[in-house]
Write a protein that holds these residues in place. Structure first.
Motif, PDB file in Angstrom:
ATOM      1  N   TRP A  92       2.367   8.117  -5.308  1.00  0.00           N
ATOM      2  CA  TRP A  92       2.846   6.665  -4.616  1.00  0.00           C
ATOM      3  C   TRP A  92       3.292   5.502  -5.722  1.00  0.00           C
ATOM      4  CZ3 TRP A  92      -0.064   4.201  -0.148  1.00  0.00           C
ATOM      5  CH2 TRP A  92      -0.799   4.323  -0.133  1.00  0.00           C
ATOM      6  N   ASP A  93       1.903   6.367  -6.871  1.00  0.00           N
ATOM      7  CA  ASP A  93       1.821   4.694  -8.049  1.00  0.00           C
ATOM      8  C   ASP A  93       2.581   5.346  -8.964  1.00  0.00           C
ATOM      9  OD1 ASP A  93      -1.044   7.518  -7.634  1.00  0.00           O
ATOM     10  OD2 ASP A  93      -0.263   6.511 -10.019  1.00  0.00           O
ATOM     11  N   HIS A 126       5.438   2.943   0.723  1.00  0.00           N
ATOM     12  CA  HIS A 126       4.476   1.888   0.319  1.00  0.00           C
ATOM     13  C   HIS A 126       4.035   1.121   1.503  1.00  0.00           C
ATOM     14  CE1 HIS A 126       5.377   1.823  -3.874  1.00  0.00           C
ATOM     15  NE2 HIS A 126       4.265   2.301  -4.595  1.00  0.00           N
ATOM     16  N   GLY A 127       5.639   1.446   2.352  1.00  0.00           N
ATOM     17  CA  GLY A 127       5.312   0.848   3.898  1.00  0.00           C
ATOM     18  C   GLY A 127       6.222  -0.228   4.064  1.00  0.00           C
ATOM     19  N   ASP A 128       7.352  -0.261   2.756  1.00  0.00           N
ATOM     20  CA  ASP A 128       7.788  -1.753   3.267  1.00  0.00           C
ATOM     21  C   ASP A 128       9.586  -0.991   3.984  1.00  0.00           C
ATOM     22  OD1 ASP A 128       6.724  -2.965   1.675  1.00  0.00           O
ATOM     23  OD2 ASP A 128       6.835  -2.498  -0.472  1.00  0.00           O
ATOM     24  N   PRO A 129      10.002  -2.065   4.283  1.00  0.00           N
ATOM     25  CA  PRO A 129      11.435  -1.442   5.029  1.00  0.00           C
ATOM     26  C   PRO A 129      11.973  -1.406   4.261  1.00  0.00           C
ATOM     27  CG  PRO A 129      10.726  -3.851   5.833  1.00  0.00           C
ATOM     28  CD  PRO A 129       9.502  -3.413   5.082  1.00  0.00           C
ATOM     29  N   THR A 162       0.851  -3.742  -4.604  1.00  0.00           N
ATOM     30  CA  THR A 162       1.578  -1.707  -4.922  1.00  0.00           C
ATOM     31  C   THR A 162       0.707  -2.023  -6.845  1.00  0.00           C
ATOM     32  OG1 THR A 162       4.145  -2.855  -6.245  1.00  0.00           O
ATOM     33  CG2 THR A 162       3.653  -2.224  -3.623  1.00  0.00           C
ATOM     34  N   ALA A 163       0.304  -2.106  -7.014  1.00  0.00           N
ATOM     35  CA  ALA A 163      -0.735  -2.378  -8.366  1.00  0.00           C
ATOM     36  C   ALA A 163      -1.429  -0.669  -8.503  1.00  0.00           C
ATOM     37  CB  ALA A 163      -1.774  -2.943  -8.484  1.00  0.00           C
ATOM     38  N   LYS A 164      -0.822  -0.182  -9.892  1.00  0.00           N
ATOM     39  CA  LYS A 164      -1.133   0.957  -9.806  1.00  0.00           C
ATOM     40  C   LYS A 164      -3.258   1.247  -9.720  1.00  0.00           C
ATOM     41  CE  LYS A 164       0.959   2.886 -12.706  1.00  0.00           C
ATOM     42  NZ  LYS A 164       1.429   4.168 -14.412  1.00  0.00           N
ATOM     43  N   GLU A 165      -3.353   0.632  -9.747  1.00  0.00           N
ATOM     44  CA  GLU A 165      -4.470   0.867  -9.540  1.00  0.00           C
ATOM     45  C   GLU A 165      -5.314   0.843  -8.722  1.00  0.00           C
ATOM     46  OE1 GLU A 165      -4.365  -0.368 -14.053  1.00  0.00           O
ATOM     47  OE2 GLU A 165      -3.135  -1.537 -12.292  1.00  0.00           O
TER      48      GLU A 165
END
Length: 217
Positions: A92-93, A126-129, A162-165
């Motif tokens: 997801w990243d 990421h859970g966003d609709p 949603t930052a990769k880190e």
């Protein structure tokens, strides 16, 4: 439309969806990583095409047509993210930058077939609709993990950042969507929390807790 115009519409959509208000030029410029003057020039171009309504010092709002276009771009972006995770084994990243490129594909048939292939998902990794083809979304109630009191539980349903880190950090501590978290202790000094999940206790910083969305259980 140019890719730049599409990206601006998407940014206005994403910001206004979170705030529920008109988007200021400065906030839009920050999201687009550009100067306020450049953002203003683009806003005026979008207003001339009736994609946005803009009043100086009052911010910018999407028109009905602008909203449909922006929602379509967001829809494609989030569907591609689901595809990359579920079908191509991306983590997801890794998906955001790739989806940024794929979201500009124009074929409506491709996107409808993609939606069907994925069994019509409601949310992205990421859970966003995910908006439907009419630009509508079914938003679910969610609160930051940091808002829960000691003894309260919540299922992780999304992330604010949603930052990769940050996503890699969540992978490291084995927190993902669907995990139930219980607040065991809250530190008054720095806002960090101790949570129980998977039969283990872990300390989570205030910043991480504020960027994790949960649905109370």
């Amino acid at each position: 439309m140019t890719l730049s115009e599409e990206n601006y519409l998407k940014a206005i959509y994403n910001i206004s969806t979170k705030t529920g208000e008109a988007v200021s030029t400065n906030l839009l410029a920050e999201a687009m990583e550009t100067k306020a003057s450049s953002a203003t020039d683009m806003i005026k171009k979008l207003a001339e095409k009736d994609f946005v309504n803009y009043k100086k010092y009052q911010g910018v709002k999407l028109t009905k047509e602008g909203h449909l276009i922006a929602a379509s771009i967001v829809r494609k972006h989030r569907l591609w993210e689901v595809f990359l995770v579920e079908k191509l084994n991306f983590s997801w990243d890794e998906v955001h930058e790739v989806a940024e490129q794929l979201e500009h594909i124009k074929s409506d048939k491709l996107i409808e077939e993609l939606d069907a292939l994925l069994d019509f998902p409601r949310v992205d990794p990421h859970g966003d609709p995910i908006p439907n083809k009419y630009g509508e979304i079914q938003a679910k109630k969610k609160v930051p993990l940091s808002s829960l009191k000691v003894g309260e539980k919540g299922v992780c349903v999304g992330v604010k950042s949603t930052a990769k880190e940050f996503l890699q950090y969540l992978d490291k501590i084995e927190i993902s969507l669907g995990i139930e978290l219980e607040i065991i202790e809250k530190e008054a000094f720095d806002g960090s929390v101790i949570v129980l999940y998977k039969d283990q206790q872990k300390n989570i910083s205030a910043m991480a807790a504020a960027n994790l969305y949960v649905r109370k259980t």
